[in-house]
Design an enzyme around this catalytic site. Sequence first.
Site, PDB file in Angstrom:
ATOM      1  N   SER A 257      31.446  37.715  59.255  1.00  0.00           N
ATOM      2  CA  SER A 257      30.274  38.136  60.031  1.00  0.00           C
ATOM      3  C   SER A 257      30.261  37.310  61.326  1.00  0.00           C
ATOM      4  O   SER A 257      30.974  36.298  61.413  1.00  0.00           O
ATOM      5  CB  SER A 257      29.013  37.817  59.227  1.00  0.00           C
TER       6      SER A 257
ATOM      7  N   TYR B  79      24.053  32.553  53.506  1.00  0.00           N
ATOM      8  CA  TYR B  79      24.920  33.593  54.082  1.00  0.00           C
ATOM      9  C   TYR B  79      25.892  32.960  55.077  1.00  0.00           C
ATOM     10  O   TYR B  79      27.087  33.266  55.074  1.00  0.00           O
ATOM     11  CB  TYR B  79      24.030  34.634  54.753  1.00  0.00           C
TER      12      TYR B  79
HETATM   13  P1  NAD Z   1      25.296  47.515  52.748  1.00  0.00           P
HETATM   14  O1  NAD Z   1      24.195  46.856  51.989  1.00  0.00           O
HETATM   15  O2  NAD Z   1      25.028  48.811  53.424  1.00  0.00           O
HETATM   16  O3  NAD Z   1      26.579  47.684  51.814  1.00  0.00           O
HETATM   17  C1  NAD Z   1      27.039  46.645  50.969  1.00  0.00           C
HETATM   18  C2  NAD Z   1      27.563  47.261  49.678  1.00  0.00           C
HETATM   19  O4  NAD Z   1      28.035  46.194  48.842  1.00  0.00           O
HETATM   20  C3  NAD Z   1      26.469  48.009  48.892  1.00  0.00           C
HETATM   21  O5  NAD Z   1      26.920  49.295  48.524  1.00  0.00           O
HETATM   22  C4  NAD Z   1      26.250  47.134  47.674  1.00  0.00           C
HETATM   23  O6  NAD Z   1      25.865  47.851  46.514  1.00  0.00           O
HETATM   24  C5  NAD Z   1      27.616  46.482  47.516  1.00  0.00           C
HETATM   25  N1  NAD Z   1      27.551  45.263  46.708  1.00  0.00           N
HETATM   26  C6  NAD Z   1      26.611  44.287  46.740  1.00  0.00           C
HETATM   27  N2  NAD Z   1      26.867  43.363  45.812  1.00  0.00           N
HETATM   28  C7  NAD Z   1      28.009  43.745  45.179  1.00  0.00           C
HETATM   29  C8  NAD Z   1      28.770  43.199  44.116  1.00  0.00           C
HETATM   30  N3  NAD Z   1      28.405  42.070  43.498  1.00  0.00           N
HETATM   31  N4  NAD Z   1      29.895  43.859  43.727  1.00  0.00           N
HETATM   32  C9  NAD Z   1      30.252  45.022  44.326  1.00  0.00           C
HETATM   33  N5  NAD Z   1      29.548  45.610  45.311  1.00  0.00           N
HETATM   34  C10 NAD Z   1      28.445  44.968  45.740  1.00  0.00           C
HETATM   35  O7  NAD Z   1      25.789  46.416  53.816  1.00  0.00           O
HETATM   36  P2  NAD Z   1      26.925  46.450  54.955  1.00  0.00           P
HETATM   37  O8  NAD Z   1      26.266  46.040  56.198  1.00  0.00           O
HETATM   38  O9  NAD Z   1      27.737  47.673  54.906  1.00  0.00           O
HETATM   39  O10 NAD Z   1      27.788  45.198  54.457  1.00  0.00           O
HETATM   40  C11 NAD Z   1      29.201  45.218  54.279  1.00  0.00           C
HETATM   41  C12 NAD Z   1      29.765  43.875  54.634  1.00  0.00           C
HETATM   42  O11 NAD Z   1      29.601  43.636  56.028  1.00  0.00           O
HETATM   43  C13 NAD Z   1      29.066  42.699  53.931  1.00  0.00           C
HETATM   44  O12 NAD Z   1      30.029  41.747  53.532  1.00  0.00           O
HETATM   45  C14 NAD Z   1      28.172  42.127  55.014  1.00  0.00           C
HETATM   46  O13 NAD Z   1      27.883  40.779  54.796  1.00  0.00           O
HETATM   47  C15 NAD Z   1      29.048  42.353  56.224  1.00  0.00           C
HETATM   48  N6  NAD Z   1      28.327  42.320  57.488  1.00  0.00           N
HETATM   49  C16 NAD Z   1      27.353  43.235  57.767  1.00  0.00           C
HETATM   50  C17 NAD Z   1      26.687  43.150  58.990  1.00  0.00           C
HETATM   51  C18 NAD Z   1      25.608  44.126  59.368  1.00  0.00           C
HETATM   52  O14 NAD Z   1      24.967  43.923  60.420  1.00  0.00           O
HETATM   53  N7  NAD Z   1      25.351  45.179  58.617  1.00  0.00           N
HETATM   54  C19 NAD Z   1      27.013  42.154  59.922  1.00  0.00           C
HETATM   55  C20 NAD Z   1      27.998  41.242  59.583  1.00  0.00           C
HETATM   56  C21 NAD Z   1      28.660  41.325  58.381  1.00  0.00           C
END
Ligand code: NAD
Length: 272
Positions: A142, A155
């Site tokens: 991230s 985080y």
């Molecule tokens: P999201 O919540 O839309 O999707 C995350 C998915 O991970 C969900 O479907 C959830 O059910 C699944 N998940 C959660 N815990 C889990 C587990 N223990 N085992 C298996 N699956 C699990 O969020 P997103 O934004 O798509 O996040 C994806 C990645 O991107 C994450 O690692 C997040 O930290 C990272 N990220 C997101 C952002 C943002 O702004 N959205 C920014 C930086 C990094």
Amino acid sequence: MTHFTNKVAVVTGAGSGIGRALSVELARRGARLAICDVDTHGLAETEALVKAAGADVKADHLDVSQRELVLAYADDVAEHFGVVNLVFNNAGIAFTGNVEEMSFKDLDRVMDVDFWGVVSGTKAFLPHLVASGDGHVVNISSVFGLFSVPTQSAYNAAKFAVRGFTESLRQEMIINKRPVKVTCVHPGGIKTNIARNGEQVEGRDHDKLASSFDKMARTTPEKAAEVILAGVEKNKARVLIGADAWILDKFVRLTGPGYQRAVSSFSRRSGL
Ligand code: NAD
């Protein structure tokens, strides 16, 4: 033919957001897919989208924080497809709270999914990626793996750790001449459910946190998937997603530890 045609790609956390968009884009580009998530409903929706895009897909319930299950899953995927080329360790959760307010349980939960989930996914699939002769590990950190903000210590810790782990692995693969490329991804704000799905310490307003995030997140998950796959094709060590990620990365590198003063003052004014 695309870079991904016929490759077998694993996507964790494929039931929503970036994981779903990555799965659909990989399917469009001809990859075969192993997708997994703890959210069975979201996963089934992604499975349908990926099938509609014409991909061969294996969908499984998997909690990435359960190391033994991740190890068994990797063998299962390798047996099912006969090969594994790419793993996107994407599953993640958000949690908001000051260090003084958080319990060890809160910290553990974030580290178990956001850090250990990535480590388990990497270690479990690495022998299969090496055996493929053409592997790629893509770990989702991230912008919070590049700088810290108040209320995100768990985080931040997990995402800094993902970056450290991934950057070390990339160098090892090069030194040891392993046929595995390694990329660390640092998204800025992406319009997904991460904040809505997130948790917080008691007394913090979930809806306020989620709507502040929704206002700040500018990039669509589809755009994020495109940028990630372009970075994978070019074998980039680091992929930044969104203008916010580029600007913040530059700002932090220019100011060194001085960024903390600016970020904490923004945080105090915005009440985040
Ligand atoms: P999201 O919540 O839309 O999707 C995350 C998915 O991970 C969900 O479907 C959830 O059910 C699944 N998940 C959660 N815990 C889990 C587990 N223990 N085992 C298996 N699956 C699990 O969020 P997103 O934004 O798509 O996040 C994806 C990645 O991107 C994450 O690692 C997040 O930290 C990272 N990220 C997101 C952002 C943002 O702004 N959205 C920014 C930086 C990094």
